[in-house]
Design a protein around this motif. Sequence first.
Motif, PDB file in Angstrom:
ATOM      1  N   VAL A 113       0.848  -1.196   0.000  1.00 21.76           N
ATOM      2  CA  VAL A 113       0.000   0.000   0.000  1.00 21.76           C
ATOM      3  C   VAL A 113       0.884   1.246   0.000  1.00 21.76           C
ATOM      4  CG1 VAL A 113      -1.649   1.358   1.349  1.00 21.76           C
ATOM      5  CG2 VAL A 113      -1.966  -1.118   1.097  1.00 21.76           C
ATOM      6  N   GLN A 114       1.917   1.215   0.845  1.00 19.63           N
ATOM      7  CA  GLN A 114       2.840   2.349   0.883  1.00 19.63           C
ATOM      8  C   GLN A 114       3.510   2.540  -0.477  1.00 19.63           C
ATOM      9  OE1 GLN A 114       5.390   2.596   4.479  1.00 19.63           O
ATOM     10  NE2 GLN A 114       4.211   0.865   5.271  1.00 19.63           N
ATOM     11  N   ALA A 115       3.931   1.442  -1.096  1.00 21.20           N
ATOM     12  CA  ALA A 115       4.589   1.524  -2.401  1.00 21.20           C
ATOM     13  C   ALA A 115       3.646   2.087  -3.457  1.00 21.20           C
ATOM     14  CB  ALA A 115       5.095   0.148  -2.820  1.00 21.20           C
ATOM     15  N   THR A 116       2.382   1.642  -3.419  1.00 26.49           N
ATOM     16  CA  THR A 116       1.395   2.146  -4.377  1.00 26.49           C
ATOM     17  C   THR A 116       1.196   3.652  -4.215  1.00 26.49           C
ATOM     18  OG1 THR A 116       0.235   0.026  -4.471  1.00 26.49           O
ATOM     19  CG2 THR A 116      -1.012   1.978  -5.130  1.00 26.49           C
ATOM     20  N   LEU A 117       1.095   4.091  -2.963  1.00 23.84           N
ATOM     21  CA  LEU A 117       0.915   5.525  -2.732  1.00 23.84           C
ATOM     22  C   LEU A 117       2.167   6.306  -3.121  1.00 23.84           C
ATOM     23  CD1 LEU A 117      -1.068   5.428   0.628  1.00 23.84           C
ATOM     24  CD2 LEU A 117      -1.927   6.037  -1.635  1.00 23.84           C
ATOM     25  N   PHE A 118       3.337   5.740  -2.870  1.00 21.73           N
ATOM     26  CA  PHE A 118       4.563   6.400  -3.329  1.00 21.73           C
ATOM     27  C   PHE A 118       4.541   6.549  -4.854  1.00 21.73           C
ATOM     28  CE2 PHE A 118       7.104   5.348   0.645  1.00 21.73           C
ATOM     29  CZ  PHE A 118       7.405   6.673   0.935  1.00 21.73           C
ATOM     30  N   ASP A 119       4.082   5.512  -5.551  1.00 16.52           N
ATOM     31  CA  ASP A 119       4.017   5.560  -7.008  1.00 16.52           C
ATOM     32  C   ASP A 119       3.070   6.663  -7.474  1.00 16.52           C
ATOM     33  OD1 ASP A 119       4.597   4.743  -9.625  1.00 16.52           O
ATOM     34  OD2 ASP A 119       2.908   3.361  -9.673  1.00 16.52           O
ATOM     35  N   GLU A 120       1.927   6.775  -6.816  1.00 14.36           N
ATOM     36  CA  GLU A 120       0.970   7.824  -7.164  1.00 14.36           C
ATOM     37  C   GLU A 120       1.531   9.219  -6.868  1.00 14.36           C
ATOM     38  OE1 GLU A 120      -2.637   7.978  -8.076  1.00 14.36           O
ATOM     39  OE2 GLU A 120      -1.919   6.165  -9.061  1.00 14.36           O
ATOM     40  N   ILE A 121       2.170   9.341  -5.724  1.00 13.22           N
ATOM     41  CA  ILE A 121       2.566  10.662  -5.239  1.00 13.22           C
ATOM     42  C   ILE A 121       3.845  11.160  -5.897  1.00 13.22           C
ATOM     43  CG2 ILE A 121       3.365  11.880  -3.166  1.00 13.22           C
ATOM     44  CD1 ILE A 121       1.264  10.060  -1.643  1.00 13.22           C
ATOM     45  N   THR A 122       4.825  10.271  -6.104  1.00 16.12           N
ATOM     46  CA  THR A 122       6.062  10.714  -6.758  1.00 16.12           C
ATOM     47  C   THR A 122       5.827  11.078  -8.221  1.00 16.12           C
ATOM     48  OG1 THR A 122       6.683   8.402  -7.231  1.00 16.12           O
ATOM     49  CG2 THR A 122       7.595   9.410  -5.223  1.00 16.12           C
ATOM     50  N   ALA A 123       4.726  10.600  -8.771  1.00 16.32           N
ATOM     51  CA  ALA A 123       4.412  10.937 -10.164  1.00 16.32           C
ATOM     52  C   ALA A 123       4.129  12.422 -10.349  1.00 16.32           C
ATOM     53  CB  ALA A 123       3.215  10.119 -10.640  1.00 16.32           C
ATOM     54  N   ARG A 124       3.724  13.099  -9.300  1.00 19.85           N
ATOM     55  CA  ARG A 124       3.310  14.489  -9.449  1.00 19.85           C
ATOM     56  C   ARG A 124       4.440  15.426  -9.883  1.00 19.85           C
ATOM     57  NH1 ARG A 124      -0.550  11.894  -7.450  1.00 19.85           N
ATOM     58  NH2 ARG A 124      -2.671  12.702  -7.326  1.00 19.85           N
ATOM     59  N   PRO A 125       5.563  15.476  -9.178  1.00 23.05           N
ATOM     60  CA  PRO A 125       6.621  16.351  -9.689  1.00 23.05           C
ATOM     61  C   PRO A 125       7.152  15.915 -11.054  1.00 23.05           C
ATOM     62  CG  PRO A 125       7.389  15.060  -7.803  1.00 23.05           C
ATOM     63  CD  PRO A 125       5.924  14.882  -7.879  1.00 23.05           C
ATOM     64  N   ALA A 126       7.098  14.611 -11.329  1.00 27.04           N
ATOM     65  CA  ALA A 126       7.519  14.143 -12.661  1.00 27.04           C
ATOM     66  C   ALA A 126       6.532  14.615 -13.720  1.00 27.04           C
ATOM     67  CB  ALA A 126       7.619  12.615 -12.666  1.00 27.04           C
ATOM     68  N   PHE A 127       5.275  14.430 -13.449  1.00 23.41           N
ATOM     69  CA  PHE A 127       4.205  14.805 -14.370  1.00 23.41           C
ATOM     70  C   PHE A 127       4.259  16.298 -14.706  1.00 23.41           C
ATOM     71  CE2 PHE A 127      -0.263  15.979 -15.210  1.00 23.41           C
ATOM     72  CZ  PHE A 127      -0.624  15.027 -16.146  1.00 23.41           C
ATOM     73  N   TRP A 128       4.553  17.107 -13.675  1.00 22.95           N
ATOM     74  CA  TRP A 128       4.542  18.560 -13.888  1.00 22.95           C
ATOM     75  C   TRP A 128       5.771  19.066 -14.635  1.00 22.95           C
ATOM     76  CZ3 TRP A 128       0.229  17.655 -11.304  1.00 22.95           C
ATOM     77  CH2 TRP A 128      -0.766  18.638 -11.305  1.00 22.95           C
TER      78      TRP A 128
END
Length: 208
Positions: free
Chosen positions: A105-120
């Motif tokens: 669950v932690q890994a999944t949330l890290f995947d979702e959350i770290t995507a934000r600075p990459a996406f931007w």
Amino acid sequence: MHTLPEDQADAIGANVPRMTDAELLQSTAARECLDNPDEWKRMPFFWPRSEIKRKSAFVPGTMYAANKLSVEPVVFMNRDRKQFVVITHIGKEMCGHDGIVHGGVQATLFDEITARPAFWNLPRNVALTASLKVAYRKPAIADQIFVFRTHLAKMDGRKAEISAQMEDSHGNLLSEAEALYVSPKNVKLVQDQTSQVEKIEKVYPGNF
């Protein structure tokens, strides 16, 4: 306020306490961002999408439910668009060992959350996960508020290296992550998301 879909809200039951985004906004991390509106702006966690697409997406379709992620996480973006703070409540049904948030669950949330600075920051505002490494430092006790902090560590053309950490509400470090994202050469693989970014930034008012 962002609420659960009716079918999930009904399933919670009248006797089960419901977390609200107002409670997340009272956290120390949220207050620090709210008190610095020239540097931090609130953003949505679940991006606008149709009901069909929402249900087919793993996190909003599966994890957004009573006793799991029972309220939409609160997100703040820094003015530089390279730093994000995400505050969320993780419920009792997201455990591996009794009472401890599952590492997946932690890994999944890290995947979702770290995507934000990459996406931007990546070309065409498109970011695909190339790798994700998680280091677990302390058990994350479920049914409480957690804070994720993530930032762009390095950019190299179509690649972005992202760092992140997960803390409890007292600032204790629980886990850390390093992720690599790429913007694919094949532009047909994922359509340009620039217009989507512009829409997302307009969801909440702010100073930038």
